[in-house]
Design a protein around this motif. Structure first.
Motif, PDB file in Angstrom:
ATOM      1  N   SER A   1     -52.138 -26.204   2.077  1.00 13.60           N
ATOM      2  CA  SER A   1     -51.405 -27.319   1.476  1.00 13.60           C
ATOM      3  C   SER A   1     -50.855 -28.252   2.545  1.00 13.60           C
ATOM      4  CB  SER A   1     -50.255 -26.804   0.607  1.00 13.60           C
ATOM      5  OG  SER A   1     -50.741 -26.131  -0.529  1.00 13.60           O
ATOM      6  N   ILE A   2     -50.363 -27.689   3.634  1.00 10.22           N
ATOM      7  CA  ILE A   2     -49.866 -28.509   4.743  1.00 10.22           C
ATOM      8  C   ILE A   2     -50.999 -29.359   5.314  1.00 10.22           C
ATOM      9  CG2 ILE A   2     -48.932 -28.448   7.094  1.00 10.22           C
ATOM     10  CD1 ILE A   2     -47.464 -25.834   6.226  1.00 10.22           C
ATOM     11  N   LEU A   3     -52.132 -28.732   5.546  1.00 11.03           N
ATOM     12  CA  LEU A   3     -53.291 -29.460   6.082  1.00 11.03           C
ATOM     13  C   LEU A   3     -53.747 -30.562   5.129  1.00 11.03           C
ATOM     14  CD1 LEU A   3     -55.307 -26.431   7.517  1.00 11.03           C
ATOM     15  CD2 LEU A   3     -53.890 -28.077   8.782  1.00 11.03           C
ATOM     16  N   LEU A   4     -53.797 -30.236   3.834  1.00 10.67           N
ATOM     17  CA  LEU A   4     -54.219 -31.241   2.853  1.00 10.67           C
ATOM     18  C   LEU A   4     -53.232 -32.399   2.772  1.00 10.67           C
ATOM     19  CD1 LEU A   4     -55.689 -29.109  -0.072  1.00 10.67           C
ATOM     20  CD2 LEU A   4     -56.914 -30.637   1.494  1.00 10.67           C
ATOM     21  N   PHE A   5     -51.945 -32.103   2.874  1.00 11.59           N
ATOM     22  CA  PHE A   5     -50.977 -33.191   2.836  1.00 11.59           C
ATOM     23  C   PHE A   5     -51.240 -34.179   3.966  1.00 11.59           C
ATOM     24  CE2 PHE A   5     -47.306 -35.326   4.496  1.00 11.59           C
ATOM     25  CZ  PHE A   5     -46.949 -36.075   3.391  1.00 11.59           C
ATOM     26  N   PHE A   6     -51.414 -33.687   5.167  1.00 10.50           N
ATOM     27  CA  PHE A   6     -51.627 -34.584   6.304  1.00 10.50           C
ATOM     28  C   PHE A   6     -52.974 -35.284   6.249  1.00 10.50           C
ATOM     29  CE2 PHE A   6     -48.103 -32.090   8.108  1.00 10.50           C
ATOM     30  CZ  PHE A   6     -47.255 -33.146   8.376  1.00 10.50           C
ATOM     31  N   LYS A   7     -53.926 -34.688   5.589  1.00 10.81           N
ATOM     32  CA  LYS A   7     -55.230 -35.336   5.415  1.00 10.81           C
ATOM     33  C   LYS A   7     -55.169 -36.432   4.352  1.00 10.81           C
ATOM     34  CE  LYS A   7     -59.947 -34.413   3.960  1.00 10.81           C
ATOM     35  NZ  LYS A   7     -61.026 -34.045   4.845  1.00 10.81           N
ATOM     36  N   LEU A   8     -54.468 -36.174   3.249  1.00  8.57           N
ATOM     37  CA  LEU A   8     -54.497 -37.068   2.092  1.00  8.57           C
ATOM     38  C   LEU A   8     -53.309 -38.024   2.000  1.00  8.57           C
ATOM     39  CD1 LEU A   8     -55.668 -34.385  -0.491  1.00  8.57           C
ATOM     40  CD2 LEU A   8     -57.093 -36.026   0.771  1.00  8.57           C
ATOM     41  N   HIS A   9     -52.160 -37.666   2.553  1.00  8.34           N
ATOM     42  CA  HIS A   9     -50.945 -38.498   2.508  1.00  8.34           C
ATOM     43  C   HIS A   9     -50.722 -39.136   1.128  1.00  8.34           C
ATOM     44  CE1 HIS A   9     -51.085 -37.939   6.751  1.00  8.34           C
ATOM     45  NE2 HIS A   9     -50.174 -38.831   7.025  1.00  8.34           N
ATOM     46  N   PRO A  10     -50.526 -38.334   0.094  1.00  8.68           N
ATOM     47  CA  PRO A  10     -50.367 -38.932  -1.241  1.00  8.68           C
ATOM     48  C   PRO A  10     -49.043 -39.683  -1.391  1.00  8.68           C
ATOM     49  CG  PRO A  10     -49.900 -36.586  -1.324  1.00  8.68           C
ATOM     50  CD  PRO A  10     -50.411 -36.869   0.063  1.00  8.68           C
ATOM     51  N   ASP A  11     -49.099 -40.766  -2.159  1.00  8.56           N
ATOM     52  CA  ASP A  11     -47.881 -41.483  -2.539  1.00  8.56           C
ATOM     53  C   ASP A  11     -47.214 -40.771  -3.717  1.00  8.56           C
ATOM     54  OD1 ASP A  11     -48.236 -43.722  -0.710  1.00  8.56           O
ATOM     55  OD2 ASP A  11     -49.882 -44.340  -2.022  1.00  8.56           O
ATOM     56  N   TYR A  12     -48.062 -40.200  -4.571  1.00  7.50           N
ATOM     57  CA  TYR A  12     -47.604 -39.498  -5.764  1.00  7.50           C
ATOM     58  C   TYR A  12     -48.386 -38.205  -5.944  1.00  7.50           C
ATOM     59  CZ  TYR A  12     -45.466 -43.892  -7.229  1.00  7.50           C
ATOM     60  OH  TYR A  12     -44.696 -45.028  -7.285  1.00  7.50           O
ATOM     61  N   ILE A  13     -47.732 -37.221  -6.538  1.00  5.87           N
ATOM     62  CA  ILE A  13     -48.419 -36.023  -7.018  1.00  5.87           C
ATOM     63  C   ILE A  13     -48.154 -35.940  -8.511  1.00  5.87           C
ATOM     64  CG2 ILE A  13     -48.412 -33.496  -7.063  1.00  5.87           C
ATOM     65  CD1 ILE A  13     -47.923 -33.511  -4.096  1.00  5.87           C
ATOM     66  N   VAL A  14     -49.211 -35.740  -9.268  1.00  2.00           N
ATOM     67  CA  VAL A  14     -49.105 -35.494 -10.702  1.00  2.00           C
ATOM     68  C   VAL A  14     -49.611 -34.076 -10.904  1.00  2.00           C
ATOM     69  CG1 VAL A  14     -49.895 -36.135 -13.015  1.00  2.00           C
ATOM     70  CG2 VAL A  14     -49.488 -37.922 -11.282  1.00  2.00           C
ATOM     71  N   THR A  15     -48.784 -33.219 -11.502  1.00  3.08           N
ATOM     72  CA  THR A  15     -49.169 -31.827 -11.638  1.00  3.08           C
ATOM     73  C   THR A  15     -48.732 -31.231 -12.966  1.00  3.08           C
ATOM     74  OG1 THR A  15     -49.061 -29.632 -10.633  1.00  3.08           O
ATOM     75  CG2 THR A  15     -47.108 -31.025 -10.398  1.00  3.08           C
ATOM     76  N   THR A  16     -49.518 -30.290 -13.434  1.00  2.32           N
ATOM     77  CA  THR A  16     -49.180 -29.487 -14.602  1.00  2.32           C
ATOM     78  C   THR A  16     -48.860 -28.062 -14.175  1.00  2.32           C
ATOM     79  OG1 THR A  16     -51.545 -29.094 -14.949  1.00  2.32           O
ATOM     80  CG2 THR A  16     -50.528 -30.852 -16.256  1.00  2.32           C
TER      81      THR A  16
END
Length: 158
Positions: free
Chosen positions: A77-92
């Motif tokens: 998750s840490i790696l994906l965050f730095f790769k994707l840099h999302p402005d928003y997360i939408v989650t269920t």
């Protein structure tokens, strides 16, 4: 003006099925999707190509291996965050969503959580954890507003 980067996150099964009800929104954003890798959702990679990332599937029914899989998913998750840099997360939800939401919130990402349709009178574990950090918390049953007083009643996404 560039599109907002939105990360859609859900564990496999019903949570993913609910999240996929929002598929019509994907093209409005620079989106990516995170779920768990199972045979039942490998079609997502074919459909969305490099926009899909898979976590290791883990269930609390296997308590010997679950902590290791969860730890791996936290690091990923840490790696994906730095790769994707999302402005928003939408989650269920559920456990696949918790680490990426906390990591992303720390760096200023807005969190939109949709509590599962399956719960009418009780909180989910991921809902309890993400509610305090969410920017928008949506429930699908009016009865859930008693449990989450700051939530928004959004109705069913089905």
């Amino acid at each position: 003006m560039s599109k907002r980067r939105v990360l859609f996150v859900a564990s496999t099964g019903g949570h993913l099925k609910e999240l996929m009800q929002l598929e019509s929104m994907f093209d409005k954003y620079d989106f990516n999707l995170i779920t768990e890798k199972t045979k039942s959702n490998m079609y997502l990679k074919e459909k969305f190509k490099n926009k899909v990332f898979y976590m290791v599937f883990g269930t609390k029914d296997h308590m010997l291996t679950y902590p290791f899989k969860f730890l791996y998913n936290c690091i990923y998750s840490i790696l994906l965050f730095f790769k994707l840099h999302p402005d928003y997360i939408v989650t269920t939800g559920t456990h696949t969503a918790v680490p990426i939401c906390f990591i992303s919130k720390f760096f200023g990402t807005k969190i939109i959580y949709i509590e599962t349709f399956a719960n009418i009178t009780t909180k989910t574990m991921s809902g309890k954890m993400i509610y305090p950090i969410s920017d928008k918390f949506i429930v699908q049953w009016e009865s859930m507003l008693k449990l989450y007083p700051e939530a928004t009643y959004g109705g069913w996404i089905f």
